[in-house]
Design a protein around this motif. Structure first.
Motif, PDB file in Angstrom:
ATOM      1  N   MET A 195       0.810  -1.389  -0.012  1.00 32.53           N
ATOM      2  CA  MET A 195      -0.134   0.006   0.098  1.00 32.53           C
ATOM      3  C   MET A 195       0.846   1.323   0.077  1.00 32.53           C
ATOM      4  O   MET A 195       1.682   1.392   0.893  1.00 32.53           O
ATOM      5  CB  MET A 195      -0.847   0.069   1.207  1.00 32.53           C
ATOM      6  CG  MET A 195      -1.771   1.084   1.435  1.00 32.53           C
ATOM      7  SD  MET A 195      -2.767   0.816   3.069  1.00 32.53           S
ATOM      8  CE  MET A 195      -3.850   2.163   2.463  1.00 32.53           C
ATOM      9  N   ARG A 196       0.723   1.995  -1.017  1.00 34.14           N
ATOM     10  CA  ARG A 196       1.565   3.274  -1.093  1.00 34.14           C
ATOM     11  C   ARG A 196       1.055   4.190  -0.002  1.00 34.14           C
ATOM     12  O   ARG A 196       2.119   5.130   0.462  1.00 34.14           O
ATOM     13  CB  ARG A 196       1.207   3.980  -2.697  1.00 34.14           C
ATOM     14  CG  ARG A 196       1.656   3.160  -3.580  1.00 34.14           C
ATOM     15  CD  ARG A 196       1.483   3.850  -4.882  1.00 34.14           C
ATOM     16  NE  ARG A 196       0.066   4.169  -5.259  1.00 34.14           N
ATOM     17  CZ  ARG A 196      -0.685   3.421  -5.627  1.00 34.14           C
ATOM     18  NH1 ARG A 196      -0.633   2.324  -6.166  1.00 34.14           N
ATOM     19  NH2 ARG A 196      -2.059   3.717  -5.739  1.00 34.14           N
ATOM     20  N   GLU A 197       0.153   4.145   0.514  1.00 39.18           N
ATOM     21  CA  GLU A 197      -0.296   5.377   1.541  1.00 39.18           C
ATOM     22  C   GLU A 197       0.437   5.080   3.190  1.00 39.18           C
ATOM     23  O   GLU A 197       0.245   5.755   3.862  1.00 39.18           O
ATOM     24  CB  GLU A 197      -1.826   5.349   1.564  1.00 39.18           C
ATOM     25  CG  GLU A 197      -2.247   6.120   0.422  1.00 39.18           C
ATOM     26  CD  GLU A 197      -2.728   4.925  -0.481  1.00 39.18           C
ATOM     27  OE1 GLU A 197      -2.703   3.747  -0.535  1.00 39.18           O
ATOM     28  OE2 GLU A 197      -3.475   5.328  -1.598  1.00 39.18           O
ATOM     29  N   GLN A 198       0.705   3.850   3.236  1.00 41.08           N
ATOM     30  CA  GLN A 198       1.210   3.450   4.607  1.00 41.08           C
ATOM     31  C   GLN A 198       2.473   4.568   4.998  1.00 41.08           C
ATOM     32  O   GLN A 198       2.193   4.744   6.208  1.00 41.08           O
ATOM     33  CB  GLN A 198       1.787   1.801   4.646  1.00 41.08           C
ATOM     34  CG  GLN A 198       0.475   0.888   4.666  1.00 41.08           C
ATOM     35  CD  GLN A 198       0.883  -0.521   4.672  1.00 41.08           C
ATOM     36  OE1 GLN A 198       1.949  -0.780   4.455  1.00 41.08           O
ATOM     37  NE2 GLN A 198       0.105  -1.215   5.272  1.00 41.08           N
ATOM     38  N   PRO A 199       3.402   4.525   4.151  1.00 43.05           N
ATOM     39  CA  PRO A 199       4.372   5.445   4.644  1.00 43.05           C
ATOM     40  C   PRO A 199       3.664   6.946   5.110  1.00 43.05           C
ATOM     41  O   PRO A 199       4.369   7.521   6.032  1.00 43.05           O
ATOM     42  CB  PRO A 199       5.326   5.752   3.464  1.00 43.05           C
ATOM     43  CG  PRO A 199       5.277   4.469   2.988  1.00 43.05           C
ATOM     44  CD  PRO A 199       3.679   4.207   3.037  1.00 43.05           C
ATOM     45  N   MET A 200       3.019   7.446   4.356  1.00 43.06           N
ATOM     46  CA  MET A 200       2.148   8.767   4.509  1.00 43.06           C
ATOM     47  C   MET A 200       1.390   8.658   5.847  1.00 43.06           C
ATOM     48  O   MET A 200       1.470   9.727   6.433  1.00 43.06           O
ATOM     49  CB  MET A 200       1.241   9.130   3.382  1.00 43.06           C
ATOM     50  CG  MET A 200       0.563  10.371   3.557  1.00 43.06           C
ATOM     51  SD  MET A 200       1.802  11.710   3.597  1.00 43.06           S
ATOM     52  CE  MET A 200       0.784  12.917   3.155  1.00 43.06           C
TER      53      MET A 200
ATOM     54  N   VAL B 254       0.894  10.173  11.726  1.00 41.89           N
ATOM     55  CA  VAL B 254       0.510   9.784  13.051  1.00 41.89           C
ATOM     56  C   VAL B 254       1.911  10.489  13.754  1.00 41.89           C
ATOM     57  O   VAL B 254       1.544  10.678  14.992  1.00 41.89           O
ATOM     58  CB  VAL B 254       0.670   8.250  13.086  1.00 41.89           C
ATOM     59  CG1 VAL B 254       0.578   7.658  14.465  1.00 41.89           C
ATOM     60  CG2 VAL B 254      -0.712   7.616  12.620  1.00 41.89           C
ATOM     61  N   LYS B 255       2.933  10.261  13.238  1.00 44.20           N
ATOM     62  CA  LYS B 255       4.307  10.909  14.171  1.00 44.20           C
ATOM     63  C   LYS B 255       4.094  12.578  14.161  1.00 44.20           C
ATOM     64  O   LYS B 255       4.342  13.170  15.142  1.00 44.20           O
ATOM     65  CB  LYS B 255       5.553  10.548  13.309  1.00 44.20           C
ATOM     66  CG  LYS B 255       5.959   9.187  13.206  1.00 44.20           C
ATOM     67  CD  LYS B 255       7.030   8.939  12.741  1.00 44.20           C
ATOM     68  CE  LYS B 255       7.482   7.578  12.204  1.00 44.20           C
ATOM     69  NZ  LYS B 255       8.469   7.330  11.460  1.00 44.20           N
TER      70      LYS B 255
ATOM     71  N   TYR C  66      -3.756  13.752  17.739  1.00 44.00           N
ATOM     72  CA  TYR C  66      -5.064  13.687  17.018  1.00 44.00           C
ATOM     73  C   TYR C  66      -4.956  12.250  16.452  1.00 44.00           C
ATOM     74  O   TYR C  66      -3.963  11.504  16.741  1.00 44.00           O
ATOM     75  CB  TYR C  66      -4.830  14.740  16.001  1.00 44.00           C
ATOM     76  CG  TYR C  66      -4.752  16.193  16.410  1.00 44.00           C
ATOM     77  CD1 TYR C  66      -5.943  16.948  16.541  1.00 44.00           C
ATOM     78  CD2 TYR C  66      -3.483  16.770  16.782  1.00 44.00           C
ATOM     79  CE1 TYR C  66      -6.027  18.150  16.841  1.00 44.00           C
ATOM     80  CE2 TYR C  66      -3.768  18.049  17.115  1.00 44.00           C
ATOM     81  CZ  TYR C  66      -4.794  18.772  17.183  1.00 44.00           C
ATOM     82  OH  TYR C  66      -4.935  20.075  17.477  1.00 44.00           O
ATOM     83  N   VAL C  67      -6.111  12.108  15.945  1.00 35.75           N
ATOM     84  CA  VAL C  67      -6.339  10.582  15.677  1.00 35.75           C
ATOM     85  C   VAL C  67      -6.462  10.901  13.952  1.00 35.75           C
ATOM     86  O   VAL C  67      -6.905  11.618  13.406  1.00 35.75           O
ATOM     87  CB  VAL C  67      -7.878   9.992  15.994  1.00 35.75           C
ATOM     88  CG1 VAL C  67      -8.090   8.727  15.222  1.00 35.75           C
ATOM     89  CG2 VAL C  67      -7.872   9.995  17.456  1.00 35.75           C
ATOM     90  N   VAL C  68      -5.611   9.753  13.192  1.00 35.39           N
ATOM     91  CA  VAL C  68      -5.527   9.591  11.800  1.00 35.39           C
ATOM     92  C   VAL C  68      -6.201   8.579  11.407  1.00 35.39           C
ATOM     93  O   VAL C  68      -6.076   7.466  11.755  1.00 35.39           O
ATOM     94  CB  VAL C  68      -3.947   9.992  11.374  1.00 35.39           C
ATOM     95  CG1 VAL C  68      -3.826   9.886   9.858  1.00 35.39           C
ATOM     96  CG2 VAL C  68      -3.414  11.200  12.005  1.00 35.39           C
TER      97      VAL C  68
ATOM     98  N   PRO D  27       5.920  14.140   2.900  1.00 37.75           N
ATOM     99  CA  PRO D  27       6.538  15.267   3.320  1.00 37.75           C
ATOM    100  C   PRO D  27       7.186  14.999   4.675  1.00 37.75           C
ATOM    101  O   PRO D  27       7.074  13.926   5.279  1.00 37.75           O
ATOM    102  CB  PRO D  27       5.361  16.315   3.809  1.00 37.75           C
ATOM    103  CG  PRO D  27       4.293  15.611   3.812  1.00 37.75           C
ATOM    104  CD  PRO D  27       4.242  14.312   3.069  1.00 37.75           C
ATOM    105  N   ASP D  28       8.179  15.675   4.963  1.00 40.41           N
ATOM    106  CA  ASP D  28       8.888  15.444   6.314  1.00 40.41           C
ATOM    107  C   ASP D  28       8.031  16.048   7.338  1.00 40.41           C
ATOM    108  O   ASP D  28       7.049  16.731   7.222  1.00 40.41           O
ATOM    109  CB  ASP D  28      10.148  16.005   6.467  1.00 40.41           C
ATOM    110  CG  ASP D  28      10.396  17.485   6.362  1.00 40.41           C
ATOM    111  OD1 ASP D  28       9.570  18.157   6.670  1.00 40.41           O
ATOM    112  OD2 ASP D  28      11.557  17.777   5.805  1.00 40.41           O
ATOM    113  N   LEU D  29       8.249  15.572   8.604  1.00 40.63           N
ATOM    114  CA  LEU D  29       7.543  15.957   9.718  1.00 40.63           C
ATOM    115  C   LEU D  29       7.280  17.399   9.903  1.00 40.63           C
ATOM    116  O   LEU D  29       6.156  18.032  10.244  1.00 40.63           O
ATOM    117  CB  LEU D  29       8.059  15.303  11.210  1.00 40.63           C
ATOM    118  CG  LEU D  29       7.854  13.907  11.205  1.00 40.63           C
ATOM    119  CD1 LEU D  29       8.445  13.408  12.253  1.00 40.63           C
ATOM    120  CD2 LEU D  29       6.778  13.185  11.008  1.00 40.63           C
TER     121      LEU D  29
END
Length: 124
Positions: A1-6, A11-12, A17-19, A95-97
């Motif tokens: 899944m491409r979205e997992q790293p995003m 979350v970090k 908050y809840v994502v 993006p980075d944090l």
């Protein structure tokens, strides 16, 4: 899944908050007009940032290469979300944090609907 790293970055970046991932527009938008509902009922937001009380406060769309050629469809999706008062943040790359925290700030959320402002008030 491409979205997992995003998802991991979000979350970090926003630990208070809840994502949520892959949230149906039907969970975010309301209308009594069936024709309008039919235009969005099968659409999904990539990510929704919520208060701990699960009040949605921002939408994050990850427009990776799979979105190439779908700009018109993305614009329609964004129109519905903005019309409902949700701020939408789009990224072509993860993006980075620091970038996430610079973009998605209380100031960036200030032009939201009264319902979203009430959700933010619950958080504080």
């Amino acid at each position: 899944m491409r979205e997992q790293p995003m998802y991991g970055q979000l979350v970090k970046a926003f630990p208070d908050y809840v994502v949520l991932a892959q949230v149906s527009f039907s969970a975010l938008l309301e209308t009594n007009d069936q024709a309008v509902r039919n235009r969005y009922c099968r659409k999904y937001a990539d990510f929704v940032i919520c208060t701990k009380a699960f009040g949605a406060i921002a939408i994050v769309e990850y427009d990776d290469s799979s979105h190439n050629g779908r700009e018109k469809e993305d614009a329609v999706r964004e129109f519905f979300l903005l019309a409902a008062g949700y701020p939408v943040f789009r990224y072509r790359n993860i993006p980075d944090l620091q970038k996430l925290r610079q973009d998605i700030t209380p100031e960036a959320l200030k032009f939201t609907s009264p319902m979203l402002l009430a959700s933010l008030a619950e958080q504080t």
